[in-house]
Design an enzyme around this catalytic site. Sequence first.
Site, PDB file in Angstrom:
ATOM      1  N   HIS A 142       0.832  -1.202   0.000  1.00 30.58           N
ATOM      2  CA  HIS A 142       0.000   0.000   0.000  1.00 30.58           C
ATOM      3  C   HIS A 142       0.874   1.263   0.000  1.00 30.58           C
ATOM      4  CE1 HIS A 142      -4.276  -0.691   0.027  1.00 30.58           C
ATOM      5  NE2 HIS A 142      -4.513   0.469   0.604  1.00 30.58           N
ATOM      6  N   PRO A 143       1.638   1.484  -1.059  1.00 24.80           N
ATOM      7  CA  PRO A 143       2.666   2.526  -1.021  1.00 24.80           C
ATOM      8  C   PRO A 143       2.161   3.958  -0.978  1.00 24.80           C
ATOM      9  CG  PRO A 143       2.524   1.563  -3.216  1.00 24.80           C
ATOM     10  CD  PRO A 143       1.671   0.726  -2.315  1.00 24.80           C
TER      11      PRO A 143
END
Length: 214
Positions: A142-143
């Site tokens: 989930h950058p």
Amino acid sequence: MTDRYQATGTEGAFEPGSNGQVLRNLVGIRSADDMDALELRLLAELYDAVLLQDFPDRALSVADLRHWHHLWLGNVYAWAGQERSVNLGKGGFQFATAALLPALLGNFERECLARWTPCGAVAPEEVANAIAVTHVELILIHPFREGNGRLSRLLADVMAVQAGHEPLDYSSWEQNKPAYIAAIHAGLGGDYGPMTQLVAEAMAAGDASLSGPV
């Protein structure tokens, strides 16, 4: 709606007057519905740019993901294209700690992107597995502060097209979200089988949509 995440830190700020429903943005939008509509319209433009105008028939990198994210949301959020500096959770599930993102993304680039892109003309089950593992791992990392699921789907579509398929048809994922969430959780434990099955179904549906009824 952006309130599906719980976040800490400066990127957790919301637009004044939005009742905590819309992240602070560059266009002054306070309505969640208006923001959803804008993000959807800009996403269609991103798909046009990536899949039609300048298709990346080559190895992909984390830099490509940053570029896509900025191309999509750069006029909406000041932090578009940048890795998040806040920790995110959803429904009691915590995504990767922000401090670990550089190392995790480096590993993701080596183990997924460098390994499976460009996604060649291999058997459909191999393509489905490659997309499934890549999708699960990117979701778990989930950058970005917002838009990770949609960007992960774009990456899946690029990989499918690289392999000679149509973009995936995600309608079955939308209709059975518990199965999708369960597949992500299974992937966290190293079992990519459930997500591979979901990807295979979405690939088949996408290919079938081009050919039409038999």
